[in-house]
Scaffold this motif. Structure first.
Motif, PDB file in Angstrom:
ATOM      1  N   GLY A 135       0.885  -1.217  -0.071  1.00  0.00           N
ATOM      2  CA  GLY A 135      -0.025   0.042  -0.133  1.00  0.00           C
ATOM      3  C   GLY A 135       0.919   1.379   0.011  1.00  0.00           C
ATOM      4  O   GLY A 135       0.539   2.434  -0.750  1.00  0.00           O
ATOM      5  N   GLU A 177      -5.796   0.505   0.067  1.00  0.00           N
ATOM      6  CA  GLU A 177      -5.845  -0.718   0.891  1.00  0.00           C
ATOM      7  C   GLU A 177      -7.172  -0.604   1.922  1.00  0.00           C
ATOM      8  O   GLU A 177      -7.161   0.247   2.473  1.00  0.00           O
ATOM      9  N   SER A 223      -6.487  -6.308   1.032  1.00  0.00           N
ATOM     10  CA  SER A 223      -6.805  -5.973  -0.327  1.00  0.00           C
ATOM     11  C   SER A 223      -8.364  -6.428  -0.854  1.00  0.00           C
ATOM     12  O   SER A 223      -8.971  -6.317  -1.513  1.00  0.00           O
TER      13      SER A 223
END
Length: 374
Positions: A129, A234, A267
């Motif tokens: 991220g 994220e 995710s």
């Protein structure tokens, strides 16, 4: 304006922090000061007012004392109060049914920048991220050098977005879930201090307001509403970033998400949002620019980089000169107003304005406005 600000601040206290009710009352009457001046006969103005509300609107003493205390703090610490009618109030928020009645702001960023994005995500950002934020913001600079980046100053994606914005010369605004008398998290105070000179801090909460959980949800609607687009980097299957995206969807804002490994915990939120058509899939800055239709800006910037900068007296066509002459009389006009006053059809006018933008004569602003640079 300052007097109205005082009464607006008192009104938010008077309604016991029911900000939605305060906004409805304000819109119904059109002025917090008028509400105060007609507090005795409030039932004649608001016909469906409940007895409880009418009783609450009778006594403003404590609320006005608190507003007076807050104003003094604001003067001492360089904080501005922005009410709905202030031209510096974030105009995109006016499109939202639950817009904050008043905002407290410290900083130097234009809250009505022509292009504004919000970057959100998990507090437990991974190396993946962090790399997404770093690459996205740095690559975005190539396509769109004039941009305001908004986030919530929280751990994880938020603070990475703010810091990468600063590294790349973008102004960045942090929307807080508490008053401007403190910084939460405390560890972000140095970044927050830097943001005051290259962006700012914004909140709807008065000082002495704790960063309680409900305030973060309220904060999220400002992050969503003041931007053209919200980008989720994220997120777990549930989280504040997803809430912000849901709010953004309700405001008809563009929502995008970066996909990730199907087995990665942080995710899942992004992947699910993309799967459910709640967000557009992007893999980088170029995807985003194309999805937003901002290619023209990128083209203009590449042209400028190649040396096609405007001359002091650029050559203009007759219609281009007609547009410029109108803007010289009354600057910052909306596209439809320009069309009416010049009798040029919208489609043709849009092409002419783009040519003027390429020549460095005008620039687009928020809300379909155009500003003369000459």
């Amino acid at each position: 304006m300052e007097q109205e600000l005082f009464y607006v601040m008192a009104l938010t206290r008077l309604t016991n922090f029911n900000y939605q009710q305060a906004l409805e009352l304000y819109k119904m009457v059109g002025s917090a000061q008028l509400l105060y001046e007609h507090r005795i006969e409030i039932g004649d103005i608001i016909h469906d007012a409940s007895p409880h509300l009418m009783a609450a609107l009778q006594d403003w003493n404590d609320a006005m004392k608190r507003a007076d205390f807050e104003l003094k703090y604001m003067y001492e610490h360089g904080i501005r109060g922005l009410v709905l009618t202030d031209e510096d109030y974030p105009q995109r928020l006016l499109e939202c049914p639950d817009a904050p009645l008043v905002l407290y702001y410290k900083g130097n960023a234009d809250l009505n920048q022509a292009k504004i994005i919000s970057i959100v995500g998990t507090r437990r950002v991974t190396a993946y991220g962090q790399d997404i934020v770093r690459r996205f913001v740095s690559h975005l600079k190539r396509y769109c050098p004039q941009l305001l980046i908004v986030s919530g100053l929280a751990y994880g994606v938020d603070i990475n977005a703010h810091r990468e914005a600063l590294v790349n010369g973008y102004p960045t605004v942090g929307v807080l879930a508490h008053g401007l008398d403190t910084i939460y998290p405390y560890h972000h105070r140095d970044t927050a201090a830097e943001m005051l000179n290259h962006g700012g801090l914004l909140t709807e909460f008065m000082t002495q307001t704790n960063a309680d959980k409900p305030n973060f949800v309220r904060r999220n609607r400002i992050v969503a509403g003041m931007a053209d687009s919200v980008i989720l980097v994220e997120s777990a299957a549930k989280g504040g970033g997803l809430i912000t995206c849901e709010i953004a969807q309700s405001y008809n804002r563009a929502v995008f998400a970066f996909p990730g490994n199907v087995n990665a915990e942080f995710s899942k939120g992004c992947n699910n949002l993309i799967r459910d058509n709640g967000a557009g899939l992007i893999s980088g800055a170029e995807d985003f620019i194309q999805a937003m239709g901002w290619q023209d800006e990128a083209q203009r910037q590449r042209a400028l980089a190649d040396g096609i900068e405007r001359s002091l007296f650029p050559e203009l066509s007759a219609q281009e000169q007609q547009i410029v002459s109108l803007l010289q009389e009354t600057n910052d006009l909306q596209l439809n107003i320009l069309s009416v006053k010049t009798s040029i059809p919208i489609g043709q006018l849009t092409a002419l304005l783009f040519q003027l933008e390429m020549k460095g004569v005008v620039k687009p602003l928020a809300g379909g406005m155009y500003h003369l640079l000459l």
